[in-house]
Design a protein around this motif. Structure first.
Motif, PDB file in Angstrom:
ATOM      1  N   ASP A 111      32.647  34.772  29.332  1.00 19.63           N
ATOM      2  CA  ASP A 111      33.966  35.317  29.008  1.00 19.63           C
ATOM      3  C   ASP A 111      33.829  36.243  27.802  1.00 19.63           C
ATOM      4  O   ASP A 111      33.163  35.911  26.819  1.00 19.63           O
ATOM      5  CB  ASP A 111      34.951  34.184  28.671  1.00 19.63           C
ATOM      6  N   GLY A 112      34.449  37.407  27.901  1.00 15.69           N
ATOM      7  CA  GLY A 112      34.388  38.354  26.799  1.00 15.69           C
ATOM      8  C   GLY A 112      33.273  39.371  26.924  1.00 15.69           C
ATOM      9  O   GLY A 112      33.219  40.330  26.145  1.00 15.69           O
ATOM     10  N   ASP A 113      32.349  39.174  27.859  1.00 16.67           N
ATOM     11  CA  ASP A 113      31.290  40.172  28.061  1.00 16.67           C
ATOM     12  C   ASP A 113      31.894  41.497  28.535  1.00 16.67           C
ATOM     13  O   ASP A 113      32.910  41.510  29.241  1.00 16.67           O
ATOM     14  CB  ASP A 113      30.282  39.688  29.113  1.00 16.67           C
ATOM     15  N   ASP A 114      31.269  42.574  28.137  1.00 17.92           N
ATOM     16  CA  ASP A 114      31.681  43.911  28.586  1.00 17.92           C
ATOM     17  C   ASP A 114      31.189  44.086  30.017  1.00 17.92           C
ATOM     18  O   ASP A 114      30.035  44.468  30.250  1.00 17.92           O
ATOM     19  CB  ASP A 114      31.090  44.976  27.664  1.00 17.92           C
ATOM     20  N   LEU A 115      32.056  43.806  30.988  1.00 13.44           N
ATOM     21  CA  LEU A 115      31.659  43.846  32.392  1.00 13.44           C
ATOM     22  C   LEU A 115      31.140  45.226  32.782  1.00 13.44           C
ATOM     23  O   LEU A 115      30.068  45.354  33.393  1.00 13.44           O
ATOM     24  CB  LEU A 115      32.849  43.458  33.270  1.00 13.44           C
ATOM     25  N   THR A 116      31.871  46.265  32.422  1.00 12.97           N
ATOM     26  CA  THR A 116      31.463  47.626  32.776  1.00 12.97           C
ATOM     27  C   THR A 116      30.133  47.972  32.124  1.00 12.97           C
ATOM     28  O   THR A 116      29.254  48.580  32.738  1.00 12.97           O
ATOM     29  CB  THR A 116      32.546  48.631  32.362  1.00 12.97           C
ATOM     30  N   GLY A 117      29.971  47.577  30.869  1.00  8.88           N
ATOM     31  CA  GLY A 117      28.726  47.845  30.161  1.00  8.88           C
ATOM     32  C   GLY A 117      27.538  47.160  30.806  1.00  8.88           C
ATOM     33  O   GLY A 117      26.445  47.738  30.893  1.00  8.88           O
ATOM     34  N   GLY A 153      42.158  49.364  43.909  1.00 15.16           N
ATOM     35  CA  GLY A 153      43.605  49.252  44.012  1.00 15.16           C
ATOM     36  C   GLY A 153      44.075  47.864  43.613  1.00 15.16           C
ATOM     37  O   GLY A 153      43.351  47.098  42.981  1.00 15.16           O
ATOM     38  N   GLU A 154      45.293  47.550  43.998  1.00 16.42           N
ATOM     39  CA  GLU A 154      45.871  46.245  43.679  1.00 16.42           C
ATOM     40  C   GLU A 154      46.059  45.432  44.957  1.00 16.42           C
ATOM     41  O   GLU A 154      46.348  46.003  46.008  1.00 16.42           O
ATOM     42  CB  GLU A 154      47.220  46.434  42.964  1.00 16.42           C
ATOM     43  N   PRO A 155      45.873  44.097  44.910  1.00 19.15           N
ATOM     44  CA  PRO A 155      45.538  43.296  43.725  1.00 19.15           C
ATOM     45  C   PRO A 155      44.070  43.459  43.337  1.00 19.15           C
ATOM     46  O   PRO A 155      43.194  43.433  44.195  1.00 19.15           O
ATOM     47  CB  PRO A 155      45.838  41.871  44.175  1.00 19.15           C
ATOM     48  N   ASN A 156      43.828  43.606  42.051  1.00 21.03           N
ATOM     49  CA  ASN A 156      42.492  43.835  41.523  1.00 21.03           C
ATOM     50  C   ASN A 156      42.085  42.643  40.667  1.00 21.03           C
ATOM     51  O   ASN A 156      42.684  42.375  39.624  1.00 21.03           O
ATOM     52  CB  ASN A 156      42.478  45.126  40.694  1.00 21.03           C
ATOM     53  N   ALA A 157      41.037  41.924  41.103  1.00 21.13           N
ATOM     54  CA  ALA A 157      40.578  40.744  40.367  1.00 21.13           C
ATOM     55  C   ALA A 157      39.794  41.111  39.118  1.00 21.13           C
ATOM     56  O   ALA A 157      39.425  40.227  38.342  1.00 21.13           O
ATOM     57  CB  ALA A 157      39.734  39.852  41.281  1.00 21.13           C
ATOM     58  N   LEU A 158      39.508  42.406  38.931  1.00 23.30           N
ATOM     59  CA  LEU A 158      38.747  42.861  37.756  1.00 23.30           C
ATOM     60  C   LEU A 158      39.522  43.968  37.032  1.00 23.30           C
ATOM     61  O   LEU A 158      39.086  45.119  36.983  1.00 23.30           O
ATOM     62  CB  LEU A 158      37.366  43.385  38.179  1.00 23.30           C
ATOM     63  N   PRO A 159      40.662  43.646  36.442  1.00 23.68           N
ATOM     64  CA  PRO A 159      41.472  44.688  35.812  1.00 23.68           C
ATOM     65  C   PRO A 159      40.789  45.358  34.621  1.00 23.68           C
ATOM     66  O   PRO A 159      41.143  46.481  34.256  1.00 23.68           O
ATOM     67  CB  PRO A 159      42.735  43.932  35.357  1.00 23.68           C
ATOM     68  N   ASP A 160      39.775  44.696  34.025  1.00 20.57           N
ATOM     69  CA  ASP A 160      39.086  45.287  32.872  1.00 20.57           C
ATOM     70  C   ASP A 160      37.880  46.125  33.282  1.00 20.57           C
ATOM     71  O   ASP A 160      37.177  46.661  32.425  1.00 20.57           O
ATOM     72  CB  ASP A 160      38.652  44.203  31.890  1.00 20.57           C
TER      73      ASP A 160
END
Length: 227
Positions: A111-117, A153-160
């Motif tokens: 939790d808190g990891d930079d997913l995109t990074g 699109g939505e619903p998106n389980a990865l909004p970040d």
């Protein structure tokens, strides 16, 4: 007189396509399948050899004498990646441009990891030191509907998940990338080499931490729903 550049690129693409389909071909076979002269086929194969995309070898001699050389993709023609993105895990499968061995890796995220990074770190690592040569193509699996251009699109389980940041990396790196919904890709995989081989219509339910997804084939085609 040489071929016009556009026509030569089209012929090059066609030659790569028939090699991908047939794996090994002689130069005359390539010329016949693509519909070009042997001179043209030889010239383009020579270019591909110089670029390290293909290699040639001679089969063992038979009773009729020395056989023709066979052209096939080089073992280091390029690396491809399948990357399944979940909030707490990245599933990375790498392989070569043609069928063969694959390597698999699971990367656990806190939790808190930079997913995109973390996604970009995986892509950059394989772009620099791809096991089977330069990184050529990436397939990104996302737990969300995927619209035109790969935008979740939505619903998106990865909004970040920062899609524009990934898209900018792709453009700068000149790597081909495709995007798909995870349940749709799972259904396509099952039809290709799983329990649904030969089935034209079926549904696949995919239950994950991110939720429940459904991949649907109707009449032999993947149903994508509303764009």
């Amino acid at each position: 007189m040489g071929q016009p550049a556009t026509l030569r690129l089209q012929n090059r693409s066609s030659i790569l396509s028939v090699l991908f389909k047939h794996v090994q071909l002689t130069r005359p076979q390539i010329a016949q399948l693509v519909g070009v002269s042997t001179v043209t086929a030889n010239s383009i194969v020579r270019d591909l050899l110089g670029q390290g995309l293909v290699e040639v070898f001679e089969p063992s001699p038979g009773p009729l004498g020395r056989p023709a050389q066979l052209v096939t993709f080089s073992a280091r023609a390029g690396t491809i990646i399948g990357l399944d993105v979940q909030r707490h895990q990245l599933h990375v499968v790498t392989g070569k441009l043609t069928a063969g061995d694959v390597a698999e890796e699971f990367i656990h995220l806190a939790d808190g990891d930079d997913l995109t990074g973390r996604v970009l770190s995986v892509l950059e690592q394989h772009r620099e030191i791809g096991r089977w040569g330069l990184l050529k193509s990436v397939m990104l699996s996302l737990p969300a509907p995927v619209g035109p251009g790969g935008v979740p699109g939505e619903p998106n389980a990865l909004p970040d998940f920062d899609f524009p940041r990934v898209a900018a990396w792709v453009k700068a790196s000149r790597v081909l990338m495709a995007y798909g919904n995870d349940a749709n890709l799972a259904a396509a995989a099952e039809r290709h080499q799983g329990y649904a081989q030969g089935e034209d219509s079926f549904a696949l339910l995919l239950e994950r931490d991110s939720g429940l997804g459904c991949g649907l084939f109707l009449g032999g085609s993947l149903y994508l729903g509303q764009a």
